[in-house]
Design a protein around this motif. Structure first.
Motif, PDB file in Angstrom:
ATOM      1  N   VAL A 119       0.787  -1.093   0.120  1.00  0.00           N
ATOM      2  CA  VAL A 119      -0.020   0.105   0.090  1.00  0.00           C
ATOM      3  C   VAL A 119       1.017   1.223  -0.126  1.00  0.00           C
ATOM      4  CG1 VAL A 119      -2.050  -1.120   1.361  1.00  0.00           C
ATOM      5  CG2 VAL A 119      -0.273   0.066   2.420  1.00  0.00           C
ATOM      6  N   ARG A 120       0.420   2.248  -0.568  1.00  0.00           N
ATOM      7  CA  ARG A 120       1.209   3.575  -0.474  1.00  0.00           C
ATOM      8  C   ARG A 120       0.540   4.322   0.569  1.00  0.00           C
ATOM      9  NH1 ARG A 120       3.965   6.887  -4.385  1.00  0.00           N
ATOM     10  NH2 ARG A 120       3.136   5.542  -6.201  1.00  0.00           N
ATOM     11  N   ARG A 121       1.354   4.774   1.764  1.00  0.00           N
ATOM     12  CA  ARG A 121       0.794   5.590   2.669  1.00  0.00           C
ATOM     13  C   ARG A 121       0.413   6.732   2.427  1.00  0.00           C
ATOM     14  NH1 ARG A 121      -0.330   2.233   6.131  1.00  0.00           N
ATOM     15  NH2 ARG A 121       0.991   0.202   6.093  1.00  0.00           N
ATOM     16  N   GLY A 122      -0.752   7.116   3.002  1.00  0.00           N
ATOM     17  CA  GLY A 122      -1.466   8.311   2.960  1.00  0.00           C
ATOM     18  C   GLY A 122      -1.221   9.480   3.961  1.00  0.00           C
ATOM     19  N   ASP A 123      -0.708   8.973   4.836  1.00  0.00           N
ATOM     20  CA  ASP A 123      -0.726   9.847   6.100  1.00  0.00           C
ATOM     21  C   ASP A 123       0.583   9.562   6.913  1.00  0.00           C
ATOM     22  OD1 ASP A 123      -1.430  11.986   7.795  1.00  0.00           O
ATOM     23  OD2 ASP A 123      -2.871  10.821   9.065  1.00  0.00           O
ATOM     24  N   GLY A 124       0.883  10.473   7.863  1.00  0.00           N
ATOM     25  CA  GLY A 124       2.139  10.029   8.797  1.00  0.00           C
ATOM     26  C   GLY A 124       3.397  10.225   8.177  1.00  0.00           C
ATOM     27  N   PRO A 125       4.578   9.961   9.060  1.00  0.00           N
ATOM     28  CA  PRO A 125       5.781  10.157   8.515  1.00  0.00           C
ATOM     29  C   PRO A 125       6.217   9.279   6.973  1.00  0.00           C
ATOM     30  CG  PRO A 125       5.719   8.920  10.536  1.00  0.00           C
ATOM     31  CD  PRO A 125       4.450   9.238  10.102  1.00  0.00           C
ATOM     32  N   ALA A 126       5.517   8.372   6.819  1.00  0.00           N
ATOM     33  CA  ALA A 126       5.752   7.500   5.575  1.00  0.00           C
ATOM     34  C   ALA A 126       4.841   7.910   4.602  1.00  0.00           C
ATOM     35  CB  ALA A 126       5.931   6.123   6.217  1.00  0.00           C
ATOM     36  N   ARG A 127       4.322   9.005   4.752  1.00  0.00           N
ATOM     37  CA  ARG A 127       2.981   9.260   3.591  1.00  0.00           C
ATOM     38  C   ARG A 127       3.861   9.474   2.037  1.00  0.00           C
ATOM     39  NH1 ARG A 127       1.503  14.868   4.821  1.00  0.00           N
ATOM     40  NH2 ARG A 127       3.294  15.505   3.806  1.00  0.00           N
ATOM     41  N   GLY A 128       3.452   8.943   1.177  1.00  0.00           N
ATOM     42  CA  GLY A 128       3.848   8.652  -0.251  1.00  0.00           C
ATOM     43  C   GLY A 128       4.682   7.667  -0.399  1.00  0.00           C
ATOM     44  N   LEU A 129       5.141   6.884   0.627  1.00  0.00           N
ATOM     45  CA  LEU A 129       5.830   5.523   0.397  1.00  0.00           C
ATOM     46  C   LEU A 129       5.239   4.276   0.327  1.00  0.00           C
ATOM     47  CD1 LEU A 129       8.747   6.436   3.337  1.00  0.00           C
ATOM     48  CD2 LEU A 129       8.852   6.899   0.971  1.00  0.00           C
ATOM     49  N   TRP A 130       5.630   3.240  -0.098  1.00  0.00           N
ATOM     50  CA  TRP A 130       4.983   2.024  -0.174  1.00  0.00           C
ATOM     51  C   TRP A 130       5.540   1.081   0.904  1.00  0.00           C
ATOM     52  CZ3 TRP A 130       1.243   1.222  -3.563  1.00  0.00           C
ATOM     53  CH2 TRP A 130       1.176   1.868  -4.909  1.00  0.00           C
TER      54      TRP A 130
END
Length: 120
Positions: free
Chosen positions: A32-43
């Motif tokens: 999943v691609r992160r939509g929130d938090g410090p990993a936002r935008g990362l898979w």
């Protein structure tokens, strides 16, 4: 002392117990691609914090369902992974201790939910 967050997640002294699941099906792995938090935008593998009274494997099942709409089958413990994130984007520095599981993705097509922006 816990730090209350808008998303109701409790951070105790910057440490978070979490769980994730690497799910496989037909030679592919579910990300999943992160939509929130410090990993936002990362898979990443679907996963997140362990709620009070919940076991790590229960959290892995719940997070997979919330973030992809799929059921995780045959989960087995794989490893424990430490991830340290520096303070950024309004989030405090945090150490995540992640119980990582591996298993099989249930039938159906994934769809993003929870804090996942994409689940192709």
């Amino acid at each position: 002392m816990p730090i209350a967050r808008d998303d109701n997640m409790q951070l105790e002294a910057g440490k978070v117990e979490a769980a994730s699941a690497l799910l496989f099906r037909d030679g592919l792995v579910l990300l999943v691609r992160r939509g929130d938090g410090p990993a936002r935008g990362l898979w990443s593998a679907p996963g997140g914090h362990i709620e009070p009274g919940e076991t790590a494997i229960e959290a892995a099942h719940r997070e997979v369902w919330e973030e992809t709409g799929l059921v995780a089958h045959d989960l087995v413990a794989l490893a424990t992974h430490l991830v340290v994130t520096p303070a950024m984007r309004g989030w405090p520095a945090t150490t995540y201790r992640i119980a990582v599981f591996a298993g099989v993705a249930g039938r159906g097509l994934p769809h993003a939910g929870g804090d996942a922006a994409e689940a192709p």
